[in-house]
Enzyme design. Structure first.
Site, short mmCIF file in Angstrom:
data_model
loop_
_atom_site.label_atom_id
_atom_site.label_comp_id
_atom_site.label_asym_id
_atom_site.label_seq_id
_atom_site.Cartn_x
_atom_site.Cartn_y
_atom_site.Cartn_z
N LYS A 142 0.87 -1.17 0.00
CA LYS A 142 0.00 0.00 0.00
C LYS A 142 0.90 1.22 0.00
O LYS A 142 2.05 1.19 0.48
CB LYS A 142 -0.90 0.02 1.23
N GLY B 170 -5.21 2.38 -7.75
CA GLY B 170 -5.83 3.53 -7.13
C GLY B 170 -6.41 3.20 -5.76
O GLY B 170 -6.53 2.04 -5.37
N ASP B 171 -6.77 4.24 -5.02
CA ASP B 171 -7.45 4.11 -3.74
C ASP B 171 -8.13 5.46 -3.51
O ASP B 171 -8.46 6.15 -4.47
CB ASP B 171 -6.45 3.74 -2.62
N THR C 277 -14.96 -3.58 -6.84
CA THR C 277 -15.02 -3.76 -5.39
C THR C 277 -16.47 -3.77 -4.90
O THR C 277 -16.86 -4.62 -4.09
CB THR C 277 -14.22 -2.65 -4.68
#
Length: 446
Positions: free
Chosen positions: A128, A167-168, A211
């Site tokens: 991350k 991405g996040d 997601t």
């Protein structure tokens, strides 16, 4: 010599080294509680000290990001990449741009990502990264310059067979494009170094929806295992981002009644249930509205609860899709009082330890984020495969594969988490992910 360890010994050891990193300690303790018996029953795991070794990141990269704003003033941000585990494949995990980003949060996310990725069955490790950059009130040119400066530092440490970011929070298709463009210019090479790319330059179908859709596919698998159907059930969703919106959309398409969405400003309750068109409107109009939920309320009605979360509402299923630790013990009690039967985490660790313990005590079925929201990284893995093979699968092919992956994860949780005819999904997810990583660690030696 092989040596057993109890939870208190492990907790003292990990706490002494990370005393001020509460998010990270919360994640490691949660895993350790469930897997410590598995560790103590396996001499190879003890011999190779896999529990402690799997709890620490392999590498933490910390760098400065220096860039010019629109006034030609120098700004400096901090960037990180936490490469937690590369045991089963290249490091894989998202990038987050938010002022609250710090090392503890990224270590927790990378730790969780490693177990999540192991659950998918795909050959991808866990990582991350991100920066304490706040994109709010920034021009597109400033965001582009920041992304380019960030990638100029990060590019030393990533690559298609080393580390593949995605991405996040606050890193969407636009930011991925800026980041990828800078990587390509520096390396003069077109490769699958990032996922979440646009379809025009190597992206995959279903990545945006993955997601949220995967969360609902997991919900459907859980319901079917307990002889229930989603059709007609009342669903409460927190969040108003990508995961929340697409989870709400897919739940509605499968016949559920979705009665809430929320953000940091409050909760929108729509007791009649949002329509598919309502959610699509919110997705399409979010960029132009400071608060798309109040804009949606003005369009369709409903009740806006300022500074409130949705967990005081009556619902059969709760899907927390906001942020970590958003659902606490008081919220869990309110959900129980209102008859909730299922809780599935759409965000990463949105339930506090006390909330999770409450759900377990009340025998409310709870599915942790490392399993329930694994659909996003699963499609990222498929994007990596498509890039490597210079091909693109169709939307329906990818969606079918996503459903298969979520069913497979459900089966692993049932296999590893069933005792006396009851499934503890959190324990099942933790043990299944731990075993895959631990076996790889033993096989590869010290």
């Amino acid at each position: 010599m092989p040596k057993e360890i109890n939870f208190d010994e492990f907790d003292q050891w990990i706490s002494a080294r990370n005393s001020e990193q509460e998010e990270y300690l919360q994640a490691t303790r949660e895993i350790a509680r469930d897997v410590i018996d598995v560790y103590n029953e396996n001499q190879d795991y003890q011999q190779y000290d896999v529990l402690r070794r799997l709890s620490l990141p392999e590498r933490i990269i910390h760098f400065s990001v220096t860039w010019l704003n629109d006034n030609n003033d120098v700004e400096i941000n901090q960037g990180w990449r936490v490469q937690h585990s590369g045991l089963i494949g290249p490091y894989k995990g998202g990038l987050r741009f938010h002022p609250t980003v710090n090392e503890s949060i990224l270590k927790f996310l990378a730790f969780e990502q490693s177990f999540k990725n192991a659950l998918t069955g795909m050959p991808i490790g866990g990582a991350k990264g991100g920066a304490d950059f706040d994109p709010r009130n920034r021009s597109e040119a400033e965001i582009m310059r920041f992304c380019q400066a960030f990638m100029t530092e990060l590019q030393h440490h990533i690559g298609p067979n080393t580390d593949v970011p995605a991405g996040d929070i606050n890193v969407g298709a636009r930011e991925i494009g800026f980041l990828y463009g800078q990587y390509r210019r520096i390396h003069n090479r077109f490769s699958g170094t990032l996922t979440g790319k646009g379809l025009s330059f190597g992206g995959s179908h279903v990545r945006t929806e993955a997601t949220g859709f995967g969360l609902i596919y997991m919900l459907r698998a859980v319901l079917e295992h307990h002889n229930h159907k989603i059709d007609g059930l009342t669903v409460g969703v927190s969040g108003a981002g990508n995961v929340a919106m697409h989870a709400a959309l897919r739940a509605i398409q499968l016949g559920a009644k979705v009665v809430s969405l929320s953000n940091s400003r409050g909760c929108l309750q729509y007791s009649k249930g949002f329509s598919e068109n309502d959610i699509r409107w919110a997705i399409d109009h979010k960029p132009e509205n400071k608060n798309v939920l109040t804009a949606l309320q003005e369009k369709i009605g409903g009740d806006w609860h300022a500074d409130k979360k949705p967990w005081h509402l009556k619902m059969d299923i709760a899907l927390p899709c906001g942020t970590q630790n958003e659902l606490d013990e008081e919220d869990a009690q309110a959900l129980t009082n209102n008859g909730v039967k299922y809780v599935l985490e759409g965000a990463n660790m949105p339930c506090t330890d006390a909330a999770r313990e409450h759900f377990e005590d009340q025998e409310i079925l709870f599915v942790p984020g490392k399993a329930a929201n694994a659909g996003g990284v699963a499609i990222s893995g498929l994007e990596m495969s498509q890039n490597a093979n210079f091909q693109r699968d169709s939307y329906n092919e990818i969606d079918d594969t996503l459903q298969d992956i979520m069913q497979s994860i459900h089966a692993k949780m049932v296999e590893n988490g069933t005792r006396d005819g009851k499934v503890n999904y959190a324990r099942g997810a933790n043990i299944a992910g731990f075993r895959r990583l631990a076996d790889a660690m033993v096989a590869q030696g010290i």
